[in-house]
Motif scaffolding. Structure first.
Motif, PDB file in Angstrom:
ATOM      1  N   UNK A 313      -2.857   4.252  -2.278  1.00 22.90           N
ATOM      2  CA  UNK A 313      -4.027   3.716  -2.963  1.00 22.90           C
ATOM      3  C   UNK A 313      -4.211   2.224  -2.810  1.00 22.90           C
ATOM      4  N   UNK A 314      -3.528   1.633  -1.820  1.00 18.29           N
ATOM      5  CA  UNK A 314      -3.691   0.207  -1.571  1.00 18.29           C
ATOM      6  C   UNK A 314      -4.600  -0.041  -0.383  1.00 18.29           C
ATOM      7  N   UNK A 315      -4.645  -1.279   0.063  1.00 18.21           N
ATOM      8  CA  UNK A 315      -5.481  -1.650   1.202  1.00 18.21           C
ATOM      9  C   UNK A 315      -4.651  -2.475   2.170  1.00 18.21           C
ATOM     10  N   UNK A 316      -4.706  -2.108   3.427  1.00 16.05           N
ATOM     11  CA  UNK A 316      -4.034  -2.891   4.445  1.00 16.05           C
ATOM     12  C   UNK A 316      -4.960  -4.044   4.801  1.00 16.05           C
ATOM     13  N   UNK A 317      -4.587  -5.250   4.438  1.00 17.14           N
ATOM     14  CA  UNK A 317      -5.451  -6.408   4.655  1.00 17.14           C
ATOM     15  C   UNK A 317      -5.397  -6.874   6.099  1.00 17.14           C
ATOM     16  N   UNK A 318      -4.210  -6.964   6.657  1.00 13.34           N
ATOM     17  CA  UNK A 318      -4.090  -7.391   8.050  1.00 13.34           C
ATOM     18  C   UNK A 318      -2.726  -7.016   8.599  1.00 13.34           C
ATOM     19  N   UNK A 319      -2.638  -6.975   9.911  1.00 15.87           N
ATOM     20  CA  UNK A 319      -1.366  -6.760  10.599  1.00 15.87           C
ATOM     21  C   UNK A 319      -1.118  -7.973  11.477  1.00 15.87           C
ATOM     22  N   UNK A 320       0.132  -8.416  11.520  1.00  8.73           N
ATOM     23  CA  UNK A 320       0.485  -9.624  12.263  1.00  8.73           C
ATOM     24  C   UNK A 320       1.623  -9.344  13.236  1.00  8.73           C
ATOM     25  N   UNK A 321       1.589  -8.195  13.874  1.00 12.27           N
ATOM     26  CA  UNK A 321       2.641  -7.846  14.818  1.00 12.27           C
ATOM     27  C   UNK A 321       3.873  -7.330  14.116  1.00 12.27           C
ATOM     28  N   UNK A 322       4.729  -8.244  13.668  1.00 14.36           N
ATOM     29  CA  UNK A 322       5.959  -7.836  12.989  1.00 14.36           C
ATOM     30  C   UNK A 322       5.803  -7.861  11.477  1.00 14.36           C
ATOM     31  N   UNK A 323       4.590  -8.040  10.971  1.00 13.38           N
ATOM     32  CA  UNK A 323       4.378  -8.166   9.530  1.00 13.38           C
ATOM     33  C   UNK A 323       3.039  -7.550   9.144  1.00 13.38           C
ATOM     34  N   UNK A 324       2.996  -6.954   7.974  1.00 12.16           N
ATOM     35  CA  UNK A 324       1.725  -6.466   7.445  1.00 12.16           C
ATOM     36  C   UNK A 324       1.491  -7.097   6.076  1.00 12.16           C
ATOM     37  N   UNK A 325       0.236  -7.176   5.702  1.00  8.90           N
ATOM     38  CA  UNK A 325      -0.144  -7.685   4.385  1.00  8.90           C
ATOM     39  C   UNK A 325      -0.984  -6.609   3.711  1.00  8.90           C
ATOM     40  N   UNK A 326      -0.635  -6.276   2.478  1.00 12.13           N
ATOM     41  CA  UNK A 326      -1.378  -5.247   1.754  1.00 12.13           C
ATOM     42  C   UNK A 326      -1.711  -5.735   0.350  1.00 12.13           C
ATOM     43  N   UNK A 332       1.811  -1.455 -10.718  1.00 10.22           N
ATOM     44  CA  UNK A 332       2.580  -0.229 -10.470  1.00 10.22           C
ATOM     45  C   UNK A 332       2.255   0.351  -9.102  1.00 10.22           C
ATOM     46  N   UNK A 333       1.003   0.316  -8.737  1.00  6.73           N
ATOM     47  CA  UNK A 333       0.617   0.859  -7.440  1.00  6.73           C
ATOM     48  C   UNK A 333       1.235   0.030  -6.310  1.00  6.73           C
ATOM     49  N   UNK A 334       1.212  -1.295  -6.445  1.00  8.33           N
ATOM     50  CA  UNK A 334       1.802  -2.149  -5.419  1.00  8.33           C
ATOM     51  C   UNK A 334       3.312  -1.922  -5.319  1.00  8.33           C
ATOM     52  N   UNK A 335       3.978  -1.770  -6.467  1.00  8.59           N
ATOM     53  CA  UNK A 335       5.423  -1.543  -6.461  1.00  8.59           C
ATOM     54  C   UNK A 335       5.758  -0.215  -5.791  1.00  8.59           C
ATOM     55  N   UNK A 336       4.966   0.817  -6.076  1.00  9.74           N
ATOM     56  CA  UNK A 336       5.205   2.122  -5.469  1.00  9.74           C
ATOM     57  C   UNK A 336       4.997   2.062  -3.954  1.00  9.74           C
ATOM     58  N   UNK A 337       3.975   1.356  -3.523  1.00  7.08           N
ATOM     59  CA  UNK A 337       3.726   1.209  -2.088  1.00  7.08           C
ATOM     60  C   UNK A 337       4.908   0.510  -1.420  1.00  7.08           C
ATOM     61  N   UNK A 338       5.420  -0.555  -2.053  1.00  7.29           N
ATOM     62  CA  UNK A 338       6.550  -1.293  -1.481  1.00  7.29           C
ATOM     63  C   UNK A 338       7.769  -0.376  -1.329  1.00  7.29           C
ATOM     64  N   UNK A 339       8.059   0.421  -2.347  1.00  2.00           N
ATOM     65  CA  UNK A 339       9.198   1.343  -2.283  1.00  2.00           C
ATOM     66  C   UNK A 339       8.974   2.409  -1.210  1.00  2.00           C
ATOM     67  N   UNK A 340       7.751   2.913  -1.128  1.00  2.00           N
ATOM     68  CA  UNK A 340       7.444   3.934  -0.125  1.00  2.00           C
ATOM     69  C   UNK A 340       7.529   3.371   1.293  1.00  2.00           C
TER      70      UNK A 340
END
Length: 430
Positions: A313-326, A332-340
């Motif tokens: 339920x998050x949004x992928x803001x950008x990809x930077x090759x070896x890094x992503x930003x969401x 709670x949703x952000x924490x769950x995404x990080x764990x997943x």
């Protein structure tokens, strides 16, 4: 060729960015066959889909383009499509793509290649380029300077007065120029619409063209056959891809509108959780792996991360090759995404460990991106994390304190460059 055309009517927009298949990340490390594209492909597939490919966008004004970005990378809740699609390709899915005997005559081969490229270009553009820029402006009743603003915003190069335009370009200018003339919008608004579409579909077109050529390479299609095969496949799949692009865009638009509405109702506009996930030892890996292997690694990482963020339920803001930003609307949703994300990468042998940093606070949203101190803090926290660890800021930790599904362990006071001292915590599942 029309590849360098500035502007190409609406419906074509959708067609162009799609008929060509994706893989932006893997572009530089693709199979050797890619170098052979220069000949036949330049006049055909690659050409039309890259430059002119984004052209038609303007005509579907509100639509086709802006979404594509979301479609390809974001994958917001409820959004069909999501990021999974781009990473997959294969000759098995290509209709009628079988290597054919080479023509015994070089001159006949060149003629066939040119004809195939011209046909593909006309297919993607929705017609044969036959107008100059001034002719298009005159037909649309749009001043040349205004039209040039739109073309530049969409990312199209200046082709002077070459006959590089089709009737669809007239449609595009009529639609964009109609916005300020309706009295409801300004010309600057129309330019922003054009820019959002151009930037989004340019990446989409490049990505999809790469996937198509990778499939050609795998199928053993030679460089002199690529334009012909691109035309055959384009005729078969272009209408479906066009419809799919608009469908995904509408889903993304509905999700974005819903988020804004919810923020306004909760009087919490601009409050979001922002996270960064970074591949460990990527610099060392980039020196050890071949370009093709590195491209595959990044492609797998981005695809898995995009799927995980969208599913959570998050949004992928950008990809930077070896890094992503969401980003996510709730802690709670952000924490769950990080764990997943950690869990997903642990199950993927090809991807090294991750470091993740997440912060919660006010952000500024602009042109599909987000900015502010919260974003900077999340990036800094990522650098503080150990491999396979999630580090969160005090605001996020406080918001999760009463949620038993998460555990938070303080890791001591840390000095964060540009932000002073903070007391972050390590996040694990409860």
């Amino acid at each position: 060729m029309a590849r360098r055309v500035p502007g190409d009517g609406g419906r074509d927009a959708a067609r162009n960015g799609k008929a060509s298949g994706a893989g932006n990340t893997a572009r530089n490390g693709g199979p050797a066959g890619r170098s052979a594209r220069a000949g036949a492909a330049a006049s055909g597939a690659g050409s039309a889909a890259s430059g002119a490919g984004s052209n038609g966008t303007a005509s579907n004004t509100a639509g086709s383009n802006s979404t594509a970005s979301g479609a390809a990378s974001n994958g917001t809740p409820g959004t069909a499509g999501g990021p999974a699609g781009p990473g997959t390709s294969g000759a098995a899915n290509l209709p009628d793509v079988q290597p054919q005997p080479q023509s015994p005559s070089p001159s006949r081969s060149r003629a066939k290649r040119k004809a195939g490229g011209d046909e593909l270009e006309a297919l993607l553009l929705g017609g044969v380029p036959r107008h100059t820029a001034y002719e298009v402006c005159k037909a649309a009743g749009i001043p040349y300077d205004e039209a040039r603003r739109y073309w530049r915003a969409m990312g199209f190069a200046d082709v002077g007065q070459a006959r590089a335009f089709t009737d669809a370009d007239v449609d595009a200018l009529l639609r964009l120029g109609g916005m300020p003339r309706s009295g409801l919008f300004t010309e600057d608004f129309a330019v922003q619409v054009a820019r959002s579409m151009g930037q989004t579909t340019a990446r989409l077109a490049e990505w999809q063209v790469d996937v198509l050529f990778d499939a050609f390479d795998t199928a053993g299609v030679g460089s002199e056959q690529m334009a012909e095969f691109g035309y055959r496949i384009g005729r078969r799949v272009l209408p479906e891809l066009e419809e799919l692009l608009v469908y995904v865009w509408r889903r993304q638009l509905a999700a974005a509108a819903g988020r804004v509405r919810q923020q306004m109702q909760e009087h919490a506009e601009g409050l979001q959780a922002v996270g960064f996930a970074d591949l460990v030892s990527f610099t060392r890996l980039s020196r050890q792996l071949s370009e093709e292997e590195l491209a595959r690694l990044v492609s797998v990482f981005e695809a898995n991360a995009a799927d995980t963020v969208a599913y959570g339920g998050g949004r992928l803001i950008k990809t930077l090759g070896d890094e992503i930003m969401f980003a996510a609307d709730s802690p709670a949703r952000a924490a769950r995404i990080a764990l997943d994300l950690l869990g997903a990468m642990r199950r993927t042998e090809a991807v090294p460990e991750l470091r993740i940093g997440v912060a919660y606070g006010h952000v500024v949203q602009r042109n599909g991106d987000i900015y502010g101190t919260t974003v900077n803090l999340a990036a800094r926290l990522t650098s503080l994390a150990e491999p396979d660890q999630i580090v969160v800021d005090p605001e996020l930790a406080a918001a999760l304190a009463s949620d038993s599904t998460f555990e938070l362990e303080p890791i001591g006071t840390r000095m964060v460059r540009g932000l002073g001292e903070i007391e972050p915590s390590a996040l694990t599942a409860g």
